[in-house]
Design a protein around this motif. Sequence first.
Motif, PDB file in Angstrom:
ATOM      1  N   ALA A  70      -3.290   5.121  -0.330  1.00  0.00           N
ATOM      2  CA  ALA A  70      -3.943   5.844   0.764  1.00  0.00           C
ATOM      3  C   ALA A  70      -2.910   6.272   1.816  1.00  0.00           C
ATOM      4  O   ALA A  70      -1.921   5.562   2.044  1.00  0.00           O
ATOM      5  CB  ALA A  70      -4.991   4.944   1.412  1.00  0.00           C
ATOM      6  N   SER A  71      -3.172   7.416   2.452  1.00  0.00           N
ATOM      7  CA  SER A  71      -2.225   7.960   3.436  1.00  0.00           C
ATOM      8  C   SER A  71      -2.010   7.029   4.628  1.00  0.00           C
ATOM      9  O   SER A  71      -0.878   6.841   5.068  1.00  0.00           O
ATOM     10  CB  SER A  71      -2.722   9.307   3.960  1.00  0.00           C
ATOM     11  OG  SER A  71      -2.930  10.173   2.894  1.00  0.00           O
ATOM     12  N   ASP A  72      -3.102   6.434   5.158  1.00  0.00           N
ATOM     13  CA  ASP A  72      -2.919   5.587   6.357  1.00  0.00           C
ATOM     14  C   ASP A  72      -2.058   4.364   6.026  1.00  0.00           C
ATOM     15  O   ASP A  72      -1.242   3.917   6.831  1.00  0.00           O
ATOM     16  CB  ASP A  72      -4.269   5.207   7.003  1.00  0.00           C
ATOM     17  CG  ASP A  72      -5.192   4.434   6.073  1.00  0.00           C
ATOM     18  OD1 ASP A  72      -4.958   4.430   4.846  1.00  0.00           O
ATOM     19  OD2 ASP A  72      -6.153   3.831   6.582  1.00  0.00           O
ATOM     20  N   TYR A  73      -2.208   3.850   4.796  1.00  0.00           N
ATOM     21  CA  TYR A  73      -1.379   2.708   4.365  1.00  0.00           C
ATOM     22  C   TYR A  73       0.095   3.130   4.259  1.00  0.00           C
ATOM     23  O   TYR A  73       0.983   2.460   4.789  1.00  0.00           O
ATOM     24  CB  TYR A  73      -1.899   2.166   3.028  1.00  0.00           C
ATOM     25  CG  TYR A  73      -1.032   1.091   2.417  1.00  0.00           C
ATOM     26  CD1 TYR A  73      -0.860  -0.135   3.062  1.00  0.00           C
ATOM     27  CD2 TYR A  73      -0.374   1.284   1.198  1.00  0.00           C
ATOM     28  CE1 TYR A  73      -0.067  -1.139   2.505  1.00  0.00           C
ATOM     29  CE2 TYR A  73       0.413   0.299   0.634  1.00  0.00           C
ATOM     30  CZ  TYR A  73       0.567  -0.913   1.298  1.00  0.00           C
ATOM     31  OH  TYR A  73       1.359  -1.893   0.745  1.00  0.00           O
ATOM     32  N   LEU A  74       0.340   4.262   3.609  1.00  0.00           N
ATOM     33  CA  LEU A  74       1.725   4.738   3.437  1.00  0.00           C
ATOM     34  C   LEU A  74       2.365   5.039   4.787  1.00  0.00           C
ATOM     35  O   LEU A  74       3.540   4.720   5.017  1.00  0.00           O
ATOM     36  CB  LEU A  74       1.753   5.995   2.554  1.00  0.00           C
ATOM     37  CG  LEU A  74       1.401   5.804   1.083  1.00  0.00           C
ATOM     38  CD1 LEU A  74       1.384   7.151   0.365  1.00  0.00           C
ATOM     39  CD2 LEU A  74       2.387   4.859   0.400  1.00  0.00           C
ATOM     40  N   HIS A 146       0.694  -6.383  -8.168  1.00  0.00           N
ATOM     41  CA  HIS A 146      -0.396  -6.825  -7.270  1.00  0.00           C
ATOM     42  C   HIS A 146      -0.794  -5.795  -6.214  1.00  0.00           C
ATOM     43  O   HIS A 146      -1.857  -5.936  -5.610  1.00  0.00           O
ATOM     44  CB  HIS A 146      -0.013  -8.113  -6.529  1.00  0.00           C
ATOM     45  CG  HIS A 146       0.250  -9.287  -7.422  1.00  0.00           C
ATOM     46  ND1 HIS A 146      -0.668  -9.736  -8.345  1.00  0.00           N
ATOM     47  CD2 HIS A 146       1.334 -10.106  -7.532  1.00  0.00           C
ATOM     48  CE1 HIS A 146      -0.156 -10.791  -8.984  1.00  0.00           C
ATOM     49  NE2 HIS A 146       1.059 -11.031  -8.513  1.00  0.00           N
ATOM     50  N   ALA A 147       0.069  -4.788  -5.950  1.00  0.00           N
ATOM     51  CA  ALA A 147      -0.216  -3.854  -4.841  1.00  0.00           C
ATOM     52  C   ALA A 147      -1.503  -3.082  -5.103  1.00  0.00           C
ATOM     53  O   ALA A 147      -1.776  -2.655  -6.226  1.00  0.00           O
ATOM     54  CB  ALA A 147       0.961  -2.896  -4.658  1.00  0.00           C
ATOM     55  N   LYS A 148      -2.314  -2.928  -4.020  1.00  0.00           N
ATOM     56  CA  LYS A 148      -3.588  -2.204  -4.109  1.00  0.00           C
ATOM     57  C   LYS A 148      -3.427  -0.846  -3.414  1.00  0.00           C
ATOM     58  O   LYS A 148      -2.433  -0.602  -2.728  1.00  0.00           O
ATOM     59  CB  LYS A 148      -4.707  -3.013  -3.432  1.00  0.00           C
ATOM     60  CG  LYS A 148      -4.761  -4.480  -3.839  1.00  0.00           C
ATOM     61  CD  LYS A 148      -5.393  -4.667  -5.207  1.00  0.00           C
ATOM     62  CE  LYS A 148      -5.019  -5.970  -5.882  1.00  0.00           C
ATOM     63  NZ  LYS A 148      -4.957  -7.177  -5.106  1.00  0.00           N
ATOM     64  N   ARG A 149      -4.494  -0.027  -3.503  1.00  0.00           N
ATOM     65  CA  ARG A 149      -4.461   1.309  -2.907  1.00  0.00           C
ATOM     66  C   ARG A 149      -4.082   1.270  -1.420  1.00  0.00           C
ATOM     67  O   ARG A 149      -3.248   2.045  -0.954  1.00  0.00           O
ATOM     68  CB  ARG A 149      -5.840   1.966  -3.066  1.00  0.00           C
ATOM     69  CG  ARG A 149      -5.887   3.415  -2.692  1.00  0.00           C
ATOM     70  CD  ARG A 149      -7.291   3.986  -2.951  1.00  0.00           C
ATOM     71  NE  ARG A 149      -7.917   4.398  -1.708  1.00  0.00           N
ATOM     72  CZ  ARG A 149      -7.730   5.576  -1.126  1.00  0.00           C
ATOM     73  NH1 ARG A 149      -6.935   6.480  -1.685  1.00  0.00           N
ATOM     74  NH2 ARG A 149      -8.319   5.872   0.004  1.00  0.00           N
ATOM     75  N   SER A 150      -4.666   0.325  -0.687  1.00  0.00           N
ATOM     76  CA  SER A 150      -4.438   0.236   0.768  1.00  0.00           C
ATOM     77  C   SER A 150      -4.040  -1.159   1.190  1.00  0.00           C
ATOM     78  O   SER A 150      -4.375  -1.591   2.282  1.00  0.00           O
ATOM     79  CB  SER A 150      -5.723   0.602   1.521  1.00  0.00           C
ATOM     80  OG  SER A 150      -6.096   1.910   1.239  1.00  0.00           O
ATOM     81  N   TYR A 157       4.212  -4.025  -2.635  1.00  0.00           N
ATOM     82  CA  TYR A 157       3.764  -3.100  -1.592  1.00  0.00           C
ATOM     83  C   TYR A 157       3.279  -1.789  -2.208  1.00  0.00           C
ATOM     84  O   TYR A 157       2.327  -1.195  -1.756  1.00  0.00           O
ATOM     85  CB  TYR A 157       4.910  -2.810  -0.625  1.00  0.00           C
ATOM     86  CG  TYR A 157       5.539  -4.040  -0.002  1.00  0.00           C
ATOM     87  CD1 TYR A 157       5.185  -4.442   1.279  1.00  0.00           C
ATOM     88  CD2 TYR A 157       6.491  -4.797  -0.689  1.00  0.00           C
ATOM     89  CE1 TYR A 157       5.758  -5.567   1.869  1.00  0.00           C
ATOM     90  CE2 TYR A 157       7.074  -5.916  -0.114  1.00  0.00           C
ATOM     91  CZ  TYR A 157       6.710  -6.298   1.162  1.00  0.00           C
ATOM     92  OH  TYR A 157       7.277  -7.409   1.732  1.00  0.00           O
ATOM     93  N   ILE A 158       4.035  -1.320  -3.216  1.00  0.00           N
ATOM     94  CA  ILE A 158       3.697  -0.069  -3.900  1.00  0.00           C
ATOM     95  C   ILE A 158       3.522  -0.410  -5.369  1.00  0.00           C
ATOM     96  O   ILE A 158       4.386  -1.069  -5.971  1.00  0.00           O
ATOM     97  CB  ILE A 158       4.841   0.969  -3.731  1.00  0.00           C
ATOM     98  CG1 ILE A 158       4.940   1.452  -2.276  1.00  0.00           C
ATOM     99  CG2 ILE A 158       4.691   2.143  -4.695  1.00  0.00           C
ATOM    100  CD1 ILE A 158       3.780   2.313  -1.788  1.00  0.00           C
ATOM    101  N   ASN A 159       2.408   0.008  -5.955  1.00  0.00           N
ATOM    102  CA  ASN A 159       2.172  -0.315  -7.359  1.00  0.00           C
ATOM    103  C   ASN A 159       2.811   0.758  -8.247  1.00  0.00           C
ATOM    104  O   ASN A 159       2.181   1.741  -8.635  1.00  0.00           O
ATOM    105  CB  ASN A 159       0.681  -0.477  -7.640  1.00  0.00           C
ATOM    106  CG  ASN A 159       0.454  -1.310  -8.889  1.00  0.00           C
ATOM    107  OD1 ASN A 159       1.145  -1.112  -9.888  1.00  0.00           O
ATOM    108  ND2 ASN A 159      -0.473  -2.246  -8.833  1.00  0.00           N
ATOM    109  N   ASP A 160       4.087   0.532  -8.544  1.00  0.00           N
ATOM    110  CA  ASP A 160       4.861   1.483  -9.357  1.00  0.00           C
ATOM    111  C   ASP A 160       4.289   1.604 -10.767  1.00  0.00           C
ATOM    112  O   ASP A 160       4.444   2.637 -11.422  1.00  0.00           O
ATOM    113  CB  ASP A 160       6.319   1.014  -9.428  1.00  0.00           C
ATOM    114  CG  ASP A 160       6.417  -0.348 -10.077  1.00  0.00           C
ATOM    115  OD1 ASP A 160       6.060  -1.342  -9.416  1.00  0.00           O
ATOM    116  OD2 ASP A 160       6.771  -0.415 -11.275  1.00  0.00           O
TER     117      ASP A 160
END
Length: 393
Positions: A70-74, A146-150, A157-160
């Motif tokens: 999600a943009s707000d997370y990034l 483990h990283a989720k959308r937000s 942190y980022i689900n590569d």
Amino acid sequence: EYDIVRPKGKTVSFHANPEMEKHHFGQTHPMKPWRLTLTKSLVTSYGMTFAMDNYTTRTATYEELNSFHASDYLDYLATAPPEDQPRDVDNPDKEVKFNLGGSDCPLFHGLYDYCSMSAGSSLDAARKICNQQSDIAIAWGGGLHHAKRSEASGFCYINDIVLGILQLLRCYPRVLYIDIDVHHGDGVEEAFFSTDRVMTVSFHKYQPEVFFPGTGGLDDNGPKSEHNQGAHHAINVPLNDGITDEQYGWLFESIIGKTNESFRPSVIALQCGADSLAGDRLGRFNLQVQGHGACVNFCKSLGIPMVIFGGGGYTPRNVARAWAYETAIAIGCQSKIPEVIPAHAPWREHFIHDTIFPTLEQILGEPRANRNTQKRLQEIVMHVHEQLRFVGH
Ligand code: V1S
Ligand code: CA
Ligand code: ZN
């Protein structure tokens, strides 16, 4: 000369960015990015780089990360002040909301770059498979399942992997995701929960309330509604402490062999978390380098294109051993690598910890009591085979 090392046909590519390895999560944190430097050093010392296509990967762009996150997370990930700087008074709740800044997912210096490099290497690897320039593409800096959308979770942190699989889905109808990290691959399972184009299979230690992340029970097989396309497309293999190479190999071949027959994947995404090895700082299993590597070898033997990701692994010398050995398996030279780690290998002193003649296939750590009965493992295989009756193409 290349033909001696490089077996007919298979092209292997190796995707890494040495800048990623310079980041630090903090002194007491188990995740040590320099384990990637140690891995690369072994791979180079054994001469394996000559048998692969080697790429220094770029950082993933914001738009690429945005294809899942999600943009707000990034935006917060890109601008959050590192822990040792004054707190962000305008955003008091965001760290809590996004699970950033705790002990598991600290806000360290260069975090956004580190994440973009990990994602960049996995995306590059997936693209090499998509455009058929590679048969096996290796990204040891990825595998952050483990990283989720937000939300950040469990050092991820980022689900590569999700980003890589989304890339693969552009070119291939079906992706089989396999996860041999000691933890449940919850982020990848959740991302593809409602689709029958991705089948996820995770092998992990399962003890809710005690062992992270606490999900991935045997009966968790995707959405319960038969109308949902993702039904039966999540497989979980919950295990107890101390599983051995022999038991794990039998389980892996029974489950992945049958999954391959039913699901008929066009491509495999394999997460090779090395915390399932014996002697791991966080793990609980008794796997040796050979047993862990046998999973890679079995997947390779299916003759389907494959992306290989890293993942967990908290005893760096053993992580490097396993991933160097698995790089050798990908190339097809595991029986040709000399037994003793080459004397000229930089960082060789890390391996002298075990013995003055260190090898890749060392017996790792003190064995744990094996709490897996053959009866329980048979029940697991039976349950999985029943699930697979609903899966077919
Ligand atoms: N197990 C475990 C463990 N250890 C830590 C930890 C220890 C020292 C530190 F300085 C910081 C963290 N955290 C955990 C686990 C997360 C494991 C993540 C595995 C990641 C992966 O290998 O699968 C993929 C890369 N976290 C927890 O157990 C959560 C807590 C519940 C207990 C520990 N505290 C520190 C946080 C909350
Ligand atoms: Ca797993
Ligand atoms: Zn793990």
